[in-house]
Design a protein around this motif. Structure first.
Motif, mmCIF file in Angstrom:
data_model
loop_
_atom_site.group_PDB
_atom_site.id
_atom_site.type_symbol
_atom_site.label_atom_id
_atom_site.label_comp_id
_atom_site.label_asym_id
_atom_site.label_seq_id
_atom_site.Cartn_x
_atom_site.Cartn_y
_atom_site.Cartn_z
ATOM 1 N N VAL A 108 -36.675 -72.075 -62.450
ATOM 2 C CA VAL A 108 -35.876 -72.231 -63.670
ATOM 3 C C VAL A 108 -36.753 -72.509 -64.882
ATOM 4 O O VAL A 108 -36.678 -71.816 -65.900
ATOM 5 N N ARG A 109 -37.596 -73.540 -64.796
ATOM 6 C CA ARG A 109 -38.450 -73.920 -65.917
ATOM 7 C C ARG A 109 -39.919 -73.769 -65.551
ATOM 8 O O ARG A 109 -40.317 -74.070 -64.422
ATOM 9 N N SER A 110 -40.718 -73.342 -66.499
ATOM 10 C CA SER A 110 -42.165 -73.339 -66.336
ATOM 11 C C SER A 110 -42.678 -74.758 -66.541
ATOM 12 O O SER A 110 -42.115 -75.531 -67.324
ATOM 13 N N GLY A 111 -43.742 -75.101 -65.827
ATOM 14 C CA GLY A 111 -44.372 -76.404 -66.044
ATOM 15 C C GLY A 111 -45.177 -76.382 -67.329
ATOM 16 O O GLY A 111 -45.870 -75.398 -67.622
ATOM 17 N N MET A 112 -45.084 -77.441 -68.126
ATOM 18 C CA MET A 112 -45.777 -77.483 -69.413
ATOM 19 C C MET A 112 -46.555 -78.790 -69.543
ATOM 20 O O MET A 112 -46.057 -79.864 -69.229
ATOM 21 N N TYR A 113 -47.782 -78.671 -69.991
ATOM 22 C CA TYR A 113 -48.648 -79.813 -70.277
ATOM 23 C C TYR A 113 -49.155 -79.664 -71.701
ATOM 24 O O TYR A 113 -49.394 -78.535 -72.168
ATOM 25 N N ALA A 114 -49.341 -80.774 -72.393
ATOM 26 C CA ALA A 114 -49.808 -80.701 -73.773
ATOM 27 C C ALA A 114 -50.639 -81.924 -74.104
ATOM 28 O O ALA A 114 -50.382 -83.027 -73.603
ATOM 29 N N TRP A 151 -40.779 -77.451 -68.960
ATOM 30 C CA TRP A 151 -40.561 -78.884 -68.762
ATOM 31 C C TRP A 151 -41.899 -79.594 -68.787
ATOM 32 O O TRP A 151 -42.827 -79.204 -68.070
ATOM 33 N N ARG A 152 -42.013 -80.630 -69.617
ATOM 34 C CA ARG A 152 -43.298 -81.322 -69.754
ATOM 35 C C ARG A 152 -43.580 -82.195 -68.543
ATOM 36 O O ARG A 152 -42.731 -82.964 -68.101
ATOM 37 N N LEU A 153 -44.802 -82.098 -68.054
ATOM 38 C CA LEU A 153 -45.295 -82.923 -66.960
ATOM 39 C C LEU A 153 -46.438 -83.786 -67.481
ATOM 40 O O LEU A 153 -47.069 -83.474 -68.490
#
Length: 486
Positions: free
Chosen positions: A379-385, A406-408
């Motif tokens: 559903v959602r890609s994993g996102m890091y920033a 979705w932020r991890l």
């Protein structure tokens, strides 16, 4: 496909001439003042039990009395979010599959979302409905008759509608390019093939393209990238493309794509089951290429650099082995504990390379970890920033494109898993938090600029009966890049 606006008020939709009129309705009824003929037909369908306004319902009426269109398709969107509008339109378009409708007119009724966003999704839904992969399957069924879509808009909405159509067409073209590249088998979509696709795009849109071969990569000292490519007979390619839409002094947005055109796992060989899907391991490269195409067509006033590190990960007598230590372009050494954690090994050198551009922001995109699939599914890609502002921008771009992430976390404590007795770091930690430790590995090479990372292992393709590339996250990336224009 021909996309255009059609000026009409919602009290006169029955007079629209088309092979099919798609009426996409939000809420539990048609609004007051709506076209009386269509309202009566909808009310009759509800009374007969053939239709209701629950989200996802769709019904086709053939040659309805008083309607100029040959078919009237009613589609319900429930509460009327943008996501629901897309789902309802998908259902409506599904009613036309295998039929002879060449021209469809779409009218959205009762939505809070603006016509610009609705127009963008209308184009993408239509483009997806007619897409057929046929490069290695000439017997594939025809795409269908649909070749023209008219979006109904009032005179006041015309400008916004046209902007939405243009953005939707550009993103759809980018998604199709990404899907075409990723869907091709590994014996077709080689690193050389990817380089050719970028060159062709550069020629068509005036984009500067540079392709580095192994000697050039060796000269740069990309020992980590070279280590992954050693086991394959296919030559690696390091591809750099520059879209220049602003003054040279304007710092560019940089997108980095993982281009493993086939991933056997190397010496740490993967299980045979579903290994064929590892042709999709260049989904990150495909998505940044698709984004480059979308941006080139939209021509925003910004500078964009796209970098793709492309090679195969194969087992052979030359292949890198578990326990080997390599030196990355940054000078940091890496103990390779698992050769199947190869994506981070090619990306780390790419992340060091892009320092030369003095970027405003860098986002790398990769089908990186099975751990992200377990965490977020498809559903959602994993996102890091590296900062909250960048995380918010990526998240907002995903929401606007219906391509969510979705932020991890990137807590320092996760660095503990990468400790090595024989190098500056190991390339893997324990299974627990595997997507996070992979991101922490990359972060060590991205300290000199604002940095984001998208783990798309769960979203870049589908398996099973629906097996094929999705083209994600071209929508998210395009919206993000556009948001960076000053």
């Amino acid at each position: 496909m021909d996309f255009r606006t059609l000026a009409a008020s919602q009290d006169a939709l029955a007079g629209i001439s088309a092979d099919a009129l798609l009426l996409v309705v939000a809420g539990d009824k048609l609004p007051a003042g709506f076209d009386k003929t269509l309202a009566a037909l909808a009310a009759d369908a509800v009374k007969l039990g053939d239709f209701d306004f629950k989200g996802g319902r769709a019904l086709t009426l053939h040659r309805p009395a008083g309607v100029k269109a040959t078919r009237l398709v009613l589609a319900a969107a429930g509460k009327g979010s943008l996501k629901a509008a897309r789902a309802a339109l998908n259902a409506a378009l599904g009613q036309l599959k295998g039929r002879g409708a060449a021209h469809a007119a779409v009218a959205f009724v009762g939505f809070d979302a603006g016509i610009e966003a609705l127009a963008e999704q209308a184009v993408q839904a239509t483009a997806e409905s007619v897409y057929v992969y046929r490069h290695t399957k000439p017997s594939a069924p025809a795409a269908g008759a649909l070749s023209k879509l008219s979006l109904v808009a009032s005179k006041d909405e015309a400008k916004a509608a046209k902007a939405g159509l243009a953005r939707g067409e550009a993103i759809s073209a980018g998604i199709e390019l990404a899907r075409e590249c990723a869907n091709r088998p590994g014996n077709c979509a080689t690193p050389t093939f990817l380089a050719e696709q970028v060159k062709a795009l550069g020629k068509d849109h005036g984009i500067k393209v540079e392709v580095l071969d192994q000697k050039a990569v060796e000269k740069l000292g990309m020992g980590s990238f070279l280590a992954v490519a050693k086991g394959s007979d296919e030559p690696l390619r390091f591809i750099v493309a520059r879209y220049e839409g602003a003054a040279k002094a304007v710092a560019p947005v940089v997108l980095v794509g993982k281009g493993i055109t086939f991933d056997s796992g190397g010496i740490s060989l993967k299980p045979g089951a579903e290994m064929d899907e590892m042709k999709f391991d260049m989904g990150g490269a495909a998505s940044v290429l698709g984004t480059l195409r979308a941006v080139a067509e939209l021509k925003p006033k910004l500078n964009l650099v796209v970098v793709i590190a492309a090679c195969e990960n194969m087992p052979s007598g030359r292949a890198v082995k578990p326990g080997d230590v390599v030196t990355s372009m940054s000078g940091q050494t890496i103990e390779i504990l698992n050769t199947d954690a190869e994506g981070r090994l090619i990306l780390c050198d790419a992340l060091t390379y892009v320092e030369r551009f003095k970027p405003a922001v860098v986002v790398d995109v990769a089908t990186l970890t099975g751990a992200c699939v377990i965490a977020l599914g498809g559903v959602r890609s994993g996102m890091y920033a590296s900062d909250d502002e960048l995380a918010a921008a990526l998240s907002a771009a995903g929401d606007a494109a219906l391509d969510p992430c979705w932020r991890l976390p990137l807590d320092e404590d996760y660095d503990e898993g990468l400790k090595s007795n024989f190098a500056d770091m190991a390339n893997v930690g324990s299974r627990a938090g595997g997507s996070i430790t992979a991101a922490k590995f990359l972060q060590r090479y991205a300290s000199k600029y604002r940095w984001g990372h998208l783990d798309i292992a769960g979203t870049a393709w589908k398996g099973g009966a629906a097996k094929g590339a999705t083209g994600r996250p071209v929508g998210l990336l395009t919206h993000f890049v556009l948001s960076q224009a000053k």
